[in-house]
Design a protein around this motif. Structure first.
Motif, PDB file in Angstrom:
ATOM      1  N   HIS A  11       1.006  -1.298   0.152  1.00 15.15           N
ATOM      2  CA  HIS A  11       0.098   0.000  -0.516  1.00 15.15           C
ATOM      3  C   HIS A  11       1.184   0.927   0.329  1.00 15.15           C
ATOM      4  O   HIS A  11       0.767   2.381  -0.932  1.00 15.15           O
ATOM      5  CB  HIS A  11      -0.680  -0.610   1.074  1.00 15.15           C
ATOM      6  CG  HIS A  11      -1.892   0.933   1.487  1.00 15.15           C
ATOM      7  ND1 HIS A  11      -2.823   1.379   0.350  1.00 15.15           N
ATOM      8  CD2 HIS A  11      -1.815   2.026   1.950  1.00 15.15           C
ATOM      9  CE1 HIS A  11      -3.307   2.585   0.672  1.00 15.15           C
ATOM     10  NE2 HIS A  11      -2.761   3.153   1.806  1.00 15.15           N
ATOM     11  N   SER A  12       1.839   1.478   0.737  1.00 17.15           N
ATOM     12  CA  SER A  12       3.251   2.518   1.004  1.00 17.15           C
ATOM     13  C   SER A  12       3.849   2.779  -0.841  1.00 17.15           C
ATOM     14  O   SER A  12       3.279   4.119  -0.706  1.00 17.15           O
ATOM     15  CB  SER A  12       3.866   2.194   2.028  1.00 17.15           C
ATOM     16  OG  SER A  12       3.094   2.546   3.104  1.00 17.15           O
ATOM     17  N   PHE A  13       3.762   1.437  -1.385  1.00 17.79           N
ATOM     18  CA  PHE A  13       4.393   1.762  -2.253  1.00 17.79           C
ATOM     19  C   PHE A  13       3.685   2.457  -3.572  1.00 17.79           C
ATOM     20  O   PHE A  13       3.924   3.346  -4.139  1.00 17.79           O
ATOM     21  CB  PHE A  13       5.332  -0.305  -2.765  1.00 17.79           C
ATOM     22  CG  PHE A  13       5.823   0.427  -4.300  1.00 17.79           C
ATOM     23  CD1 PHE A  13       7.171   0.052  -4.422  1.00 17.79           C
ATOM     24  CD2 PHE A  13       4.808  -0.117  -5.103  1.00 17.79           C
ATOM     25  CE1 PHE A  13       7.594   0.155  -5.333  1.00 17.79           C
ATOM     26  CE2 PHE A  13       5.424  -0.200  -6.389  1.00 17.79           C
ATOM     27  CZ  PHE A  13       6.691  -0.305  -6.620  1.00 17.79           C
ATOM     28  N   THR A  14       2.459   1.618  -3.647  1.00 22.50           N
ATOM     29  CA  THR A  14       1.651   2.188  -4.280  1.00 22.50           C
ATOM     30  C   THR A  14       1.247   4.135  -4.504  1.00 22.50           C
ATOM     31  O   THR A  14       1.064   4.299  -5.137  1.00 22.50           O
ATOM     32  CB  THR A  14       0.248   1.682  -4.417  1.00 22.50           C
ATOM     33  OG1 THR A  14       0.140   0.475  -4.253  1.00 22.50           O
ATOM     34  CG2 THR A  14      -1.408   2.050  -5.124  1.00 22.50           C
ATOM     35  N   LEU A  15       1.612   4.038  -3.369  1.00 24.54           N
ATOM     36  CA  LEU A  15       1.383   5.614  -2.482  1.00 24.54           C
ATOM     37  C   LEU A  15       1.944   6.333  -3.133  1.00 24.54           C
ATOM     38  O   LEU A  15       2.185   7.042  -3.887  1.00 24.54           O
ATOM     39  CB  LEU A  15       0.822   6.072  -1.499  1.00 24.54           C
ATOM     40  CG  LEU A  15      -0.536   5.321  -0.610  1.00 24.54           C
ATOM     41  CD1 LEU A  15      -0.226   5.238   0.789  1.00 24.54           C
ATOM     42  CD2 LEU A  15      -1.684   6.050  -0.815  1.00 24.54           C
TER      43      LEU A  15
ATOM     44  N   ILE B 231       3.896   5.224  -6.204  1.00 23.60           N
ATOM     45  CA  ILE B 231       3.895   5.254  -7.560  1.00 23.60           C
ATOM     46  C   ILE B 231       2.961   6.372  -7.600  1.00 23.60           C
ATOM     47  O   ILE B 231       3.765   7.311  -8.926  1.00 23.60           O
ATOM     48  CB  ILE B 231       2.747   4.023  -7.704  1.00 23.60           C
ATOM     49  CG1 ILE B 231       4.496   2.776  -7.645  1.00 23.60           C
ATOM     50  CG2 ILE B 231       3.220   3.755  -9.370  1.00 23.60           C
ATOM     51  CD1 ILE B 231       5.610   3.056  -8.198  1.00 23.60           C
ATOM     52  N   TYR B 232       1.923   6.460  -6.878  1.00 24.51           N
ATOM     53  CA  TYR B 232       1.549   7.393  -7.282  1.00 24.51           C
ATOM     54  C   TYR B 232       1.803   9.076  -7.873  1.00 24.51           C
ATOM     55  O   TYR B 232       1.877   9.689  -8.707  1.00 24.51           O
ATOM     56  CB  TYR B 232      -0.158   7.599  -7.052  1.00 24.51           C
ATOM     57  CG  TYR B 232      -1.491   7.190  -7.091  1.00 24.51           C
ATOM     58  CD1 TYR B 232      -2.280   7.668  -7.844  1.00 24.51           C
ATOM     59  CD2 TYR B 232      -1.481   6.135  -6.799  1.00 24.51           C
ATOM     60  CE1 TYR B 232      -3.373   6.717  -8.242  1.00 24.51           C
ATOM     61  CE2 TYR B 232      -2.344   4.816  -7.816  1.00 24.51           C
ATOM     62  CZ  TYR B 232      -3.706   5.364  -8.421  1.00 24.51           C
ATOM     63  OH  TYR B 232      -4.456   5.101  -8.628  1.00 24.51           O
ATOM     64  N   LYS B 233       2.945   9.510  -6.438  1.00 24.65           N
ATOM     65  CA  LYS B 233       3.423  10.645  -6.156  1.00 24.65           C
ATOM     66  C   LYS B 233       4.031  10.210  -7.354  1.00 24.65           C
ATOM     67  O   LYS B 233       4.599  11.284  -8.306  1.00 24.65           O
ATOM     68  CB  LYS B 233       4.423  10.356  -5.109  1.00 24.65           C
ATOM     69  CG  LYS B 233       2.991  10.812  -3.646  1.00 24.65           C
ATOM     70  CD  LYS B 233       3.821  11.182  -2.442  1.00 24.65           C
ATOM     71  CE  LYS B 233       2.808  11.350  -1.364  1.00 24.65           C
ATOM     72  NZ  LYS B 233       3.656  10.730   0.228  1.00 24.65           N
ATOM     73  N   LEU B 234       5.015   9.499  -7.545  1.00 25.40           N
ATOM     74  CA  LEU B 234       6.040  10.009  -8.647  1.00 25.40           C
ATOM     75  C   LEU B 234       5.907   9.533 -10.351  1.00 25.40           C
ATOM     76  O   LEU B 234       6.259  10.414 -10.874  1.00 25.40           O
ATOM     77  CB  LEU B 234       7.214   8.422  -8.837  1.00 25.40           C
ATOM     78  CG  LEU B 234       7.673   8.502  -7.484  1.00 25.40           C
ATOM     79  CD1 LEU B 234       8.591   7.045  -7.467  1.00 25.40           C
ATOM     80  CD2 LEU B 234       9.047   8.802  -7.405  1.00 25.40           C
TER      81      LEU B 234
ATOM     82  N   TYR C 169      -2.818   8.211 -19.809  1.00 24.16           N
ATOM     83  CA  TYR C 169      -3.500   7.370 -20.586  1.00 24.16           C
ATOM     84  C   TYR C 169      -2.896   6.064 -21.095  1.00 24.16           C
ATOM     85  O   TYR C 169      -3.102   4.960 -20.830  1.00 24.16           O
ATOM     86  CB  TYR C 169      -5.258   8.098 -21.539  1.00 24.16           C
ATOM     87  CG  TYR C 169      -5.738   8.601 -20.547  1.00 24.16           C
ATOM     88  CD1 TYR C 169      -6.140   8.370 -19.923  1.00 24.16           C
ATOM     89  CD2 TYR C 169      -5.467   9.985 -21.304  1.00 24.16           C
ATOM     90  CE1 TYR C 169      -7.328   9.646 -18.708  1.00 24.16           C
ATOM     91  CE2 TYR C 169      -6.912  10.904 -21.088  1.00 24.16           C
ATOM     92  CZ  TYR C 169      -7.534  10.784 -19.972  1.00 24.16           C
ATOM     93  OH  TYR C 169      -8.295  12.200 -19.536  1.00 24.16           O
ATOM     94  N   GLY C 170      -1.647   6.295 -20.364  1.00 26.62           N
ATOM     95  CA  GLY C 170      -0.832   5.356 -21.534  1.00 26.62           C
ATOM     96  C   GLY C 170       0.248   4.824 -19.909  1.00 26.62           C
ATOM     97  O   GLY C 170      -0.631   3.611 -19.026  1.00 26.62           O
ATOM     98  N   LEU C 171       0.876   5.226 -19.992  1.00 30.87           N
ATOM     99  CA  LEU C 171       2.359   4.806 -18.380  1.00 30.87           C
ATOM    100  C   LEU C 171       1.744   4.911 -17.423  1.00 30.87           C
ATOM    101  O   LEU C 171       1.394   4.044 -16.133  1.00 30.87           O
ATOM    102  CB  LEU C 171       3.599   5.133 -18.947  1.00 30.87           C
ATOM    103  CG  LEU C 171       4.702   4.574 -17.913  1.00 30.87           C
ATOM    104  CD1 LEU C 171       4.456   2.989 -18.103  1.00 30.87           C
ATOM    105  CD2 LEU C 171       6.010   4.994 -18.477  1.00 30.87           C
ATOM    106  N   ILE C 172       1.571   6.283 -16.657  1.00 29.59           N
ATOM    107  CA  ILE C 172       0.966   6.581 -15.641  1.00 29.59           C
ATOM    108  C   ILE C 172      -0.252   5.406 -14.717  1.00 29.59           C
ATOM    109  O   ILE C 172      -0.529   5.452 -14.470  1.00 29.59           O
ATOM    110  CB  ILE C 172       1.235   7.942 -16.081  1.00 29.59           C
ATOM    111  CG1 ILE C 172       2.056   9.050 -16.201  1.00 29.59           C
ATOM    112  CG2 ILE C 172      -0.549   8.824 -14.317  1.00 29.59           C
ATOM    113  CD1 ILE C 172       1.279  10.271 -16.025  1.00 29.59           C
ATOM    114  N   SER C 173      -1.440   5.418 -16.310  1.00 30.06           N
ATOM    115  CA  SER C 173      -2.027   4.947 -15.823  1.00 30.06           C
ATOM    116  C   SER C 173      -1.904   3.249 -15.211  1.00 30.06           C
ATOM    117  O   SER C 173      -2.861   2.511 -14.597  1.00 30.06           O
ATOM    118  CB  SER C 173      -3.400   4.968 -17.168  1.00 30.06           C
ATOM    119  OG  SER C 173      -4.561   3.866 -16.644  1.00 30.06           O
ATOM    120  N   GLN C 174      -1.107   2.781 -16.539  1.00 32.08           N
ATOM    121  CA  GLN C 174      -0.965   1.199 -16.681  1.00 32.08           C
ATOM    122  C   GLN C 174      -0.126   0.718 -15.380  1.00 32.08           C
ATOM    123  O   GLN C 174      -0.538  -0.058 -14.425  1.00 32.08           O
ATOM    124  CB  GLN C 174       0.305   0.902 -17.355  1.00 32.08           C
ATOM    125  CG  GLN C 174      -0.451  -0.381 -17.607  1.00 32.08           C
ATOM    126  CD  GLN C 174       0.295  -1.053 -19.414  1.00 32.08           C
ATOM    127  OE1 GLN C 174       1.398   0.055 -20.364  1.00 32.08           O
ATOM    128  NE2 GLN C 174       0.791  -2.451 -19.646  1.00 32.08           N
TER     129      GLN C 174
END
Length: 118
Positions: free
Chosen positions: A14-18, A20-23, A33-38
């Protein structure tokens, strides 16, 4: 029923996902709609599948959801490599995130082994 919030692997993913969202918020907007979303979808799939697996009735079912989480972790690792090669992440940040995802993969694998041995 298991409480997914008590699992270290869920907390780490969960922390890792947070992170990733920031980065990925710094990636070029044309990647929305490409790499960010994926990469966001792949990384969030890890704690999501751990959570869902915890709600299942058997170790066998939980193990299957851990398999899916492991697949998502592998996908996330590749997408981090891609982001680094596209120079959306600098080498140091990318390597740090790859190290974290590999640690998560290792912990998922160890949890799977515990379930099999029971």
């Amino acid at each position: 029923m298991r409480d997914f919030k008590k699992y270290d692997i869920w907390q780490l993913s969960h922390s890792f996902t947070l992170e990733i969202y920031k980065l990925t918020s710094l990636f070029p907007k044309e990647e929305l709609y490409g790499l960010i979303s994926q990469i966001r979808r792949a990384s969030s799939s890890i704690p999501t599948n751990i959570s869902e697996g915890c709600g299942r009735n058997s170790d066998k079912e939980f193990n299957q959801f851990l398999n899916i989480a492991l697949g998502s972790a592998n996908e996330t690792e590749y997408l981090l490599i891609l982001a680094k090669d596209l120079q959306y992440l600098n080498n140091e940040i990318a390597e740090d995130q790859i190290e974290k995802i590999n640690s998560i993969k290792s912990k998922i694998y160890k949890l799977k082994q515990k379930l099999i041995q029971q």
